[in-house]
Design an enzyme around this catalytic site. Sequence first.
Site, PDB file in Angstrom:
ATOM      1  N   HIS A 190       0.743  -1.177   0.067  1.00 17.85           N
ATOM      2  CA  HIS A 190       0.096  -0.002  -0.011  1.00 17.85           C
ATOM      3  C   HIS A 190       0.886   1.221   0.171  1.00 17.85           C
ATOM      4  O   HIS A 190       2.284   1.305   0.069  1.00 17.85           O
ATOM      5  CB  HIS A 190      -0.942   0.110   1.250  1.00 17.85           C
ATOM      6  CG  HIS A 190      -0.576   0.294   2.538  1.00 17.85           C
ATOM      7  ND1 HIS A 190      -1.074   1.098   3.318  1.00 17.85           N
ATOM      8  CD2 HIS A 190       0.975   0.421   2.889  1.00 17.85           C
ATOM      9  CE1 HIS A 190      -0.280   1.161   4.689  1.00 17.85           C
ATOM     10  NE2 HIS A 190       0.737   0.650   4.164  1.00 17.85           N
ATOM     11  N   CYS A 250       5.719   5.676   4.974  1.00 16.82           N
ATOM     12  CA  CYS A 250       4.601   5.005   4.364  1.00 16.82           C
ATOM     13  C   CYS A 250       4.047   5.563   3.187  1.00 16.82           C
ATOM     14  O   CYS A 250       3.036   5.002   2.510  1.00 16.82           O
ATOM     15  CB  CYS A 250       3.406   4.873   5.671  1.00 16.82           C
ATOM     16  SG  CYS A 250       3.711   3.530   6.658  1.00 16.82           S
ATOM     17  N   HIS A 259       4.844   0.028  -0.379  1.00 17.49           N
ATOM     18  CA  HIS A 259       5.995  -0.840   0.380  1.00 17.49           C
ATOM     19  C   HIS A 259       4.848  -1.874   0.851  1.00 17.49           C
ATOM     20  O   HIS A 259       3.545  -1.648   0.793  1.00 17.49           O
ATOM     21  CB  HIS A 259       6.259  -0.020   1.607  1.00 17.49           C
ATOM     22  CG  HIS A 259       5.275   0.666   2.573  1.00 17.49           C
ATOM     23  ND1 HIS A 259       4.708   1.622   2.246  1.00 17.49           N
ATOM     24  CD2 HIS A 259       4.719   0.126   3.658  1.00 17.49           C
ATOM     25  CE1 HIS A 259       3.763   1.964   3.237  1.00 17.49           C
ATOM     26  NE2 HIS A 259       3.702   0.835   4.068  1.00 17.49           N
ATOM     27  N   HIS A 306       3.432  -4.789   3.969  1.00 12.88           N
ATOM     28  CA  HIS A 306       3.269  -5.336   5.242  1.00 12.88           C
ATOM     29  C   HIS A 306       2.945  -6.579   5.307  1.00 12.88           C
ATOM     30  O   HIS A 306       2.222  -7.262   4.342  1.00 12.88           O
ATOM     31  CB  HIS A 306       2.231  -4.777   6.069  1.00 12.88           C
ATOM     32  CG  HIS A 306       2.430  -3.179   6.145  1.00 12.88           C
ATOM     33  ND1 HIS A 306       3.332  -3.028   7.183  1.00 12.88           N
ATOM     34  CD2 HIS A 306       2.098  -2.017   5.462  1.00 12.88           C
ATOM     35  CE1 HIS A 306       3.307  -1.387   7.034  1.00 12.88           C
ATOM     36  NE2 HIS A 306       2.793  -0.865   6.036  1.00 12.88           N
ATOM     37  N   ASP A 326      -4.642 -10.639  -0.440  1.00 14.12           N
ATOM     38  CA  ASP A 326      -3.439 -11.292  -0.155  1.00 14.12           C
ATOM     39  C   ASP A 326      -2.438 -11.120  -1.513  1.00 14.12           C
ATOM     40  O   ASP A 326      -2.871 -11.459  -2.662  1.00 14.12           O
ATOM     41  CB  ASP A 326      -3.367 -12.741   0.285  1.00 14.12           C
ATOM     42  CG  ASP A 326      -2.111 -13.424   0.624  1.00 14.12           C
ATOM     43  OD1 ASP A 326      -1.261 -12.901   1.209  1.00 14.12           O
ATOM     44  OD2 ASP A 326      -1.893 -14.742   0.340  1.00 14.12           O
ATOM     45  N   HIS A 327      -1.375 -10.635  -1.283  1.00 20.28           N
ATOM     46  CA  HIS A 327      -0.549 -10.365  -2.509  1.00 20.28           C
ATOM     47  C   HIS A 327      -1.051  -9.220  -3.667  1.00 20.28           C
ATOM     48  O   HIS A 327      -0.785  -9.358  -4.696  1.00 20.28           O
ATOM     49  CB  HIS A 327      -0.038 -11.698  -3.299  1.00 20.28           C
ATOM     50  CG  HIS A 327       0.971 -12.524  -2.344  1.00 20.28           C
ATOM     51  ND1 HIS A 327       0.777 -13.084  -1.536  1.00 20.28           N
ATOM     52  CD2 HIS A 327       2.108 -12.642  -2.737  1.00 20.28           C
ATOM     53  CE1 HIS A 327       1.532 -13.800  -0.940  1.00 20.28           C
ATOM     54  NE2 HIS A 327       2.776 -13.491  -1.543  1.00 20.28           N
ATOM     55  N   GLU A 379      -0.306  -4.740  12.022  1.00 17.54           N
ATOM     56  CA  GLU A 379       0.137  -4.061  10.927  1.00 17.54           C
ATOM     57  C   GLU A 379       1.845  -4.436  10.876  1.00 17.54           C
ATOM     58  O   GLU A 379       2.447  -4.713   9.872  1.00 17.54           O
ATOM     59  CB  GLU A 379      -0.017  -2.745  10.718  1.00 17.54           C
ATOM     60  CG  GLU A 379       0.631  -2.125   9.533  1.00 17.54           C
ATOM     61  CD  GLU A 379       0.572  -0.632   9.428  1.00 17.54           C
ATOM     62  OE1 GLU A 379      -0.411  -0.056   8.562  1.00 17.54           O
ATOM     63  OE2 GLU A 379       1.283   0.097  10.155  1.00 17.54           O
TER      64      GLU A 379
HETATM   65 NI    NI Z   1       2.576   0.861   5.637  1.00 20.68          NI
END
Ligand code: NI
Length: 137
Positions: A14, A33, A39, A41, A79-80, A126
């Site tokens: 995100h 972020c 990037h 998580h 996911d992914h 997170e």
């Molecule tokens: Ni983030």
Amino acid sequence: MIYLTRRERFNAAHRMYREDWDDRRNMDFYGKCSNPNWHGHNYELFVTVKGEPDPETGILINLKEVSTIIRERITVKLDHKNINLEVPFMKGKIASTENLVRAIWKELDPDFSALGIHLHAVKIKESENNFIEYFGE
Ligand code: NI
């Protein structure tokens, strides 16, 4: 009252930003972020439901059923994936964990309600040190 929690995991990318701010203002506010090239998580999602166990079976709800609902409604879609670009229930929202936790609640609630089960909490971890929780209000 019994509270039952199922954990599911997903990895997603995100970027935190407002479209109406320039990159510099976004970076100043959201920090790293807001990296324009995204990037990722390794998220952990905890869904807690509550109710009284069925006296006949001794259980509140089959855990496999809980897992299937969370996977089909949520983790398959996340996911992914890139949360900003690819996740239907996050469209038009800032890809914050605060918004994510609310959106997940909204997605899950009808399925659990249909089974006569109450959602109690949706929690997302997170990172090692950060949790966000939502209790539906
Ligand atoms: Ni983030």
